[in-house]
Design a protein around this motif. Sequence first.
Motif, PDB file in Angstrom:
ATOM      1  N   UNK A  61      47.982  29.937  45.704  1.00  0.00           N
ATOM      2  CA  UNK A  61      47.280  31.186  45.405  1.00  0.00           C
ATOM      3  C   UNK A  61      46.585  31.733  46.642  1.00  0.00           C
ATOM      4  N   UNK A  62      46.410  33.026  46.654  1.00  0.00           N
ATOM      5  CA  UNK A  62      45.753  33.683  47.772  1.00  0.00           C
ATOM      6  C   UNK A  62      44.578  34.507  47.249  1.00  0.00           C
ATOM      7  N   UNK A  63      43.435  34.383  47.920  1.00  0.00           N
ATOM      8  CA  UNK A  63      42.237  35.137  47.577  1.00  0.00           C
ATOM      9  C   UNK A  63      41.869  36.063  48.720  1.00  0.00           C
ATOM     10  N   UNK A  64      41.359  37.253  48.357  1.00  0.00           N
ATOM     11  CA  UNK A  64      40.998  38.246  49.366  1.00  0.00           C
ATOM     12  C   UNK A  64      39.490  38.432  49.369  1.00  0.00           C
ATOM     13  N   UNK A  65      38.910  38.321  50.544  1.00  0.00           N
ATOM     14  CA  UNK A  65      37.490  38.636  50.747  1.00  0.00           C
ATOM     15  C   UNK A  65      37.413  39.994  51.424  1.00  0.00           C
ATOM     16  N   UNK A  66      36.785  40.958  50.737  1.00  0.00           N
ATOM     17  CA  UNK A  66      36.710  42.345  51.200  1.00  0.00           C
ATOM     18  C   UNK A  66      35.281  42.625  51.650  1.00  0.00           C
ATOM     19  N   UNK A  67      35.135  43.228  52.813  1.00  0.00           N
ATOM     20  CA  UNK A  67      33.791  43.457  53.360  1.00  0.00           C
ATOM     21  C   UNK A  67      32.971  44.408  52.495  1.00  0.00           C
ATOM     22  N   UNK A  68      33.613  45.210  51.628  1.00  0.00           N
ATOM     23  CA  UNK A  68      32.887  46.125  50.751  1.00  0.00           C
ATOM     24  C   UNK A  68      33.020  45.743  49.271  1.00  0.00           C
ATOM     25  N   UNK A  69      33.441  44.523  49.026  1.00  0.00           N
ATOM     26  CA  UNK A  69      33.500  44.048  47.641  1.00  0.00           C
ATOM     27  C   UNK A  69      32.074  43.799  47.140  1.00  0.00           C
ATOM     28  N   UNK A  70      31.760  44.294  45.955  1.00  0.00           N
ATOM     29  CA  UNK A  70      30.378  44.213  45.457  1.00  0.00           C
ATOM     30  C   UNK A  70      29.945  42.765  45.222  1.00  0.00           C
ATOM     31  N   UNK A  71      30.883  41.864  44.976  1.00  0.00           N
ATOM     32  CA  UNK A  71      30.498  40.484  44.714  1.00  0.00           C
ATOM     33  C   UNK A  71      30.191  39.718  46.002  1.00  0.00           C
ATOM     34  N   UNK A  72      30.811  40.112  47.088  1.00  0.00           N
ATOM     35  CA  UNK A  72      30.532  39.471  48.364  1.00  0.00           C
ATOM     36  C   UNK A  72      31.079  38.071  48.503  1.00  0.00           C
ATOM     37  N   UNK A  73      31.844  37.627  47.550  1.00  0.00           N
ATOM     38  CA  UNK A  73      32.360  36.254  47.593  1.00  0.00           C
ATOM     39  C   UNK A  73      33.599  36.159  46.727  1.00  0.00           C
ATOM     40  N   UNK A  74      34.284  35.053  46.869  1.00  0.00           N
ATOM     41  CA  UNK A  74      35.340  34.658  45.947  1.00  0.00           C
ATOM     42  C   UNK A  74      35.122  33.177  45.650  1.00  0.00           C
ATOM     43  N   UNK A  75      35.712  32.719  44.544  1.00  0.00           N
ATOM     44  CA  UNK A  75      35.459  31.321  44.194  1.00  0.00           C
ATOM     45  C   UNK A  75      36.732  30.637  43.712  1.00  0.00           C
ATOM     46  N   UNK A  76      36.664  29.319  43.775  1.00  0.00           N
ATOM     47  CA  UNK A  76      37.649  28.445  43.149  1.00  0.00           C
ATOM     48  C   UNK A  76      36.882  27.470  42.284  1.00  0.00           C
ATOM     49  N   UNK A  77      37.322  27.275  41.063  1.00  0.00           N
ATOM     50  CA  UNK A  77      36.720  26.270  40.202  1.00  0.00           C
ATOM     51  C   UNK A  77      37.545  24.988  40.294  1.00  0.00           C
ATOM     52  N   UNK A  78      36.863  23.913  40.645  1.00  0.00           N
ATOM     53  CA  UNK A  78      37.496  22.600  40.728  1.00  0.00           C
ATOM     54  C   UNK A  78      37.159  21.876  39.436  1.00  0.00           C
ATOM     55  N   UNK A  79      38.178  21.574  38.658  1.00  0.00           N
ATOM     56  CA  UNK A  79      37.941  21.022  37.338  1.00  0.00           C
ATOM     57  C   UNK A  79      38.664  19.718  37.094  1.00  0.00           C
ATOM     58  N   UNK A  80      38.209  19.024  36.062  1.00  0.00           N
ATOM     59  CA  UNK A  80      38.819  17.775  35.662  1.00  0.00           C
ATOM     60  C   UNK A  80      40.075  18.051  34.859  1.00  0.00           C
ATOM     61  N   UNK A  81      41.111  17.300  35.182  1.00  0.00           N
ATOM     62  CA  UNK A  81      42.359  17.394  34.453  1.00  0.00           C
ATOM     63  C   UNK A  81      42.573  16.211  33.528  1.00  0.00           C
ATOM     64  N   UNK A  82      41.501  15.562  33.118  1.00  0.00           N
ATOM     65  CA  UNK A  82      41.630  14.405  32.245  1.00  0.00           C
ATOM     66  C   UNK A  82      40.431  13.484  32.383  1.00  0.00           C
ATOM     67  N   UNK A  83      40.591  12.219  32.020  1.00  0.00           N
ATOM     68  CA  UNK A  83      39.452  11.305  31.955  1.00  0.00           C
ATOM     69  C   UNK A  83      39.037  10.699  33.293  1.00  0.00           C
ATOM     70  N   UNK A  84      39.848  10.876  34.320  1.00  0.00           N
ATOM     71  CA  UNK A  84      39.596  10.178  35.576  1.00  0.00           C
ATOM     72  C   UNK A  84      38.635  10.969  36.461  1.00  0.00           C
ATOM     73  N   UNK A  85      37.449  10.431  36.781  1.00  0.00           N
ATOM     74  CA  UNK A  85      36.539  11.113  37.699  1.00  0.00           C
ATOM     75  C   UNK A  85      37.092  11.092  39.112  1.00  0.00           C
ATOM     76  N   UNK A  86      36.657  12.047  39.929  1.00  0.00           N
ATOM     77  CA  UNK A  86      37.091  12.084  41.319  1.00  0.00           C
ATOM     78  C   UNK A  86      36.035  12.793  42.166  1.00  0.00           C
ATOM     79  N   UNK A  87      36.105  12.550  43.423  1.00  0.00           N
ATOM     80  CA  UNK A  87      35.319  13.310  44.384  1.00  0.00           C
ATOM     81  C   UNK A  87      36.270  14.235  45.128  1.00  0.00           C
TER      82      UNK A  87
END
Length: 992
Positions: free
Chosen positions: A707-733
């Motif tokens: 995936x590709x994310x665009x950071x725009x200098x005039x975007x009102x949010x000023x940021x983009x994000x990625x959510x790192x989530x669990x895909x099951x019972x196994x914890x990870x760092x």
Amino acid sequence: MAHRAYLLLALSLFSGVTAIGQATCVSFSNENDGFPIVQDGVAATVLTSDDDWPGVHRAVQDFQLDIERVTNVNTTIYNFTSGDALTSTPVFIVGTLGRSSLIDQIVNSTDLDVSEVEGNWEAFKGQVVANPLPGVESAYVLVGADKRGVIYGLYDLSEQFGVSPWYWWADVPTTKHDDLFIDASGCSHGTPTVKYRGIFLNDEQPALQNWAMAKFTNGTGAPPRNSPFNSKFYKHVFELLLRLRGNYLWPGVLQSNAFGQDDPDNMPLADYFGVVMGTSHQEPMARGTPNEWSSENGGKWDYSQQREKIYQYWEKGAERAKPYETLFTLGMRGAGDLPMESAGIALLTQVIEDQREILANTFNGTDITDVPQVWTLYKEVEAYYDNGLPVPDDVILLWADDNWQTMRRYPLENERNRTGGAGVYFHVGDPRNYKWIISTQISKLYEQLSLAVARQATSLWVLNVGDLKPYEREIEFFLNLAYDSAVWTPDNLNTYVTSWAQREFEVSEEDSADIAQVLANLTRYNARKKPELLGANTFSLTNYREAETMLDQWETLVAVSTELYDKVSDDAKPAFFQLVHHPVQASANLYKMVISAGINNLRVRQARLSANALEEVVNDAFDFDYDLEDEYHTMLDAKWEHMMEQTHLGYFYWQQPMANSCPLTSRVQARKQALPGPMRISPEGFQAAWPGDMPNQCDIGYNCPSPSLVLDSFDVFGSRYVEVGAGGPNPFTFTATSNAPWISISPNSGSVSPEEPETRVLFTVKDWSAIEGNATAKVTFTAIAAGQKPASFAVDLVAVHNMVPDDFEGFVQGAGVVSIEAAHAARNSSVSGVTWAELPGLGRTESGVTPWPRMGNDGQNFTLGEGPSIEYDFYTFTTGANGTILVSAHISPIFNSQGKERPIGVGFQVDGEPAQSNYFVPPTVPGKDLPTGWVNYIGEAIMTVNSTFVAAPGAHNLKIWMLEPAVVVQKIVIDAGGLKQSFLGPPESVRV
């Protein structure tokens, strides 16, 4: 038109007088040498006359109780007879001009000027009069032109003393004072703006009917239909209506109710109070149809087949109503409030002729034009009129809305000289019955009703209020505006709720402003999408952070409401809960429930373990929904038991569901790991997650790129994000690292586990000045889980550094769009005294702008490019297809209410491109309810009007031209190639 010698409303807010939009003539100290109603524990004697109206004497008793409620001092009521010697002072004299011998005696003996009262419908005048009676040096004299004029004069003072009209219906505590004084010049009011001002109790099952059954019967209602709506119930309704300065009622019609049969005291009680009775649009001739028809006659409700039986049925209704003040409903619809099978112009002409004949015979000796009559142009009935159905000139034409407070039509210029005049009727109905909680904006009511005033639809206003609660504040505004429309303007409309909050809760100006903002947001959020129409995917779950913004807004609203609830006095808490806190909590909880269900479904598709926690959020909210209902029902010793029983979850057609049902959710297997491994990467703006193949990653759904994310200098949010989530019972760092120094990553590492299954990682640009043009980078997420090989996944980032000239002022494109709130214009022109004015708080996001005054330019339209315009400056960096931009105006739903010859339109122009006119309201097929596509406009609370222009990147100017009055523009969205799907559109762009 109403006339009143009133102080500026803004000043009245600081006077300590607890009244809304009224002349302020009451004070609580004698600094101005006022007339003492109560002073030092002594109350004035109230003088009346035996020969006055019974309803006046009843209201005087209320006045006596109100004085005692405020001061704990009892006043004496004395029926004066000529020749009586008066020894007690001070004296308050009240009565009806031409009815009260006491008032007539005073007028004759003192030359009291009553010219502004005499012969003026429902007018009153009060002032101190010298030597009104033998032995009385001075007295305060309240004179009414008729019985309701007197009653309104008394209740006007009661409200200013400190008694809310809602003291019983919403448990508003009375404001206490030791002393009460009235200015010597007194309070007066002329003829109200609208002659008949009423409400309609409708769809009154389950809430109102079950409540009334519990409170006003022994559990068994009146035979033959077990109706609980008896005189014990209606006395509370009548008093409230008069305290709110209404005068007209359509009683409950559905289920088992029939006003004239349920209790033999109902009709005389209404007349005793001074309330004009009527019947709804589907109940002709003062009869509670269909219930009375079913109990007395039965058979098919069709005039072409049962003319004689129905004629006799109507005769009985007219005869029964004859002794009482009645506004008779004419016309006829079919059974079940549906179109009559055999209806047509010829048949309905016969119906009205027969009904008029019945009235002429019943009121023998009375000019038929003096018998008040109304014909409601509801749904298909409007088409009969437009197609030539003749209506007698003295009959009020009651124009109807679309069931969602948008008027289908107002009287045209050639219809405004009818002797019967016209009115407006706001109903509730399909495509969904929205009866549960308040979802109508006061600003919307004002916008539509100010048009009714401007176009002289002021003979009758009727508001469908459902169960009456929980619409208290909006009902009062409707009747307040009907009583005196001149009080309220776009400039002071916001003060209505602040003054209302001060009256109801005795709060500071600062807290009243906060309460007003809470209520403005409550109704705005609910009006965006009625709770009954809300779906799990109504608000975008991926674009413009829309869904999470909705949840944040509601959470903030609950927090502020809770803080205010904690601050009000204990006496005021029950009222605050009913009028503010419960609707805020209940609405926020419903939105949380439904939107969380949508996010749950999305995360299930993304194979994210956090979906399971969201299912629990939904289930908890579903339970809390009932907890709030139960709290409402059990407070105050269960005074309002049943009043919030209206179902509101699980609608699947226009009518209420038989039970609330929880939104659909799902789960992922918590003990099984997702196929691609323990880590799920969910970038902002995508319905997909990575790694692994799945839909929405790309068109084919497999072997998709990162995936590709665009950071725009005039975007009102000023940021983009990625959510790192669990895909099951196994914890990870995990760690997040970049190959570019200009990216800020927060956090750049973390832990994810079943207990903490999500971490949001934000990307921002450290220093935009270090980037020229576009820059690309890659962020690599690496997960380490016990017993598994390290897993990595990369996300591409593109930083787009756009710049505008230093001398540019206006809105700047961000993320491919320019979004502008319509009120934030650069320039606003005026032509023939007409300009674009802001209607504060109206609509889905900020406010609306509309040509003002409403009937400026003598109500005529303008040629494209010659009328008033409102302008917006904006800057773009890209274009859409073929070098074009798409200008979309979000416009409040509106009909061609000026008639077929004056379709609603508006003009758009960008730079030197030719101006484009857009007549955007779909045509209505005669006899059909609504134009094609209208259900979508209702559901979205907006009409989107599009125009395409050629516009190269750079600075531009947008002009919106007035063509026709009444268009309300809320927002403008300019698509320069990057617009994404959402409900409300992108948030407003950066303005430089």
